[in-house]
Design an enzyme around this catalytic site. Structure first.
Site: not given
Length: 181
Positions: A62, A68, A129, A165
């Site tokens: 992604h 991040k 995250y 995905d």
């Protein structure tokens, strides 16, 4: 300990010492001043996320438009990060890192890189995250997990994937101009 840039520009691994005793352990995950010095700008998170993945899960490549900082806290995971910035000479380059709960590290992933995680072993993986933009669902760029141009050597052959995905486009479909197609 250290914040070091990996082979893809902007991708940094944060490694900190762990102090252990009979009670457990203590670790500083990251010091903002060290991260800022290493990445060259001040990372200002606005959203903190917690994700859990079962054994066999692969969350594929992604590339949301945010910076991040990823920190796995349980289990063992394999991370693959691909440079999908078409203007850079490292376009299509992949870096892989294996994380474990025994000696966790943090990974700073700049915008423009596609990242994934794959659970290794029989224990679920939990990871936290921080991101510097709010997620609103409009930014869903992604790349196929099994893209032959990336040739990622995943630690499993039949992963559990989301519907999204399973249908992500290839790098060639996203950036045909980079391949002469």
């Amino acid at each position: 300990m250290s914040v070091r840039e990996l082979s893809i520009p902007g991708l940094h691994l944060v490694e900190r010492a762990t102090q252990r005793d009979e009670r457990g352990f203590f670790r500083e995950v990251v010091r903002w001043n060290e991260l800022t010095e290493a990445i060259g700008f001040e990372f200002q998170p606005v959203q903190w996320n917690h994700s859990s993945s079962a054994p066999g899960v692969l969350r594929a490549l992604h590339a949301e438009a945010w910076n991040k900082l990823v920190y796995p806290i349980t289990g063992s995971m394999f991370a693959a990060v691909a440079d999908i910035r078409p203007e850079l000479p490292t376009f299509g380059q992949v870096e892989t890192i294996t994380f474990s709960a025994e000696e966790p590290m943090a990974l700073f992933i700049p915008s423009g890189l596609a990242n994934s995680i794959c659970v290794v072993g029989d224990e679920p993986v939990h990871y936290l995250y921080l991101v510097d933009s709010y997620y609103d669902g409009s930014d869903t760029r992604a790349v196929a997990w099994d893209d032959p141009d990336l040739a990622i050597d995943w630690p499993l052959t039949a992963p559990v994937l989301s519907d999204r995905d399973r249908s992500n486009p290839s790098l060639r479909e996203l950036f045909p101009e980079r391949f002469g197609d």
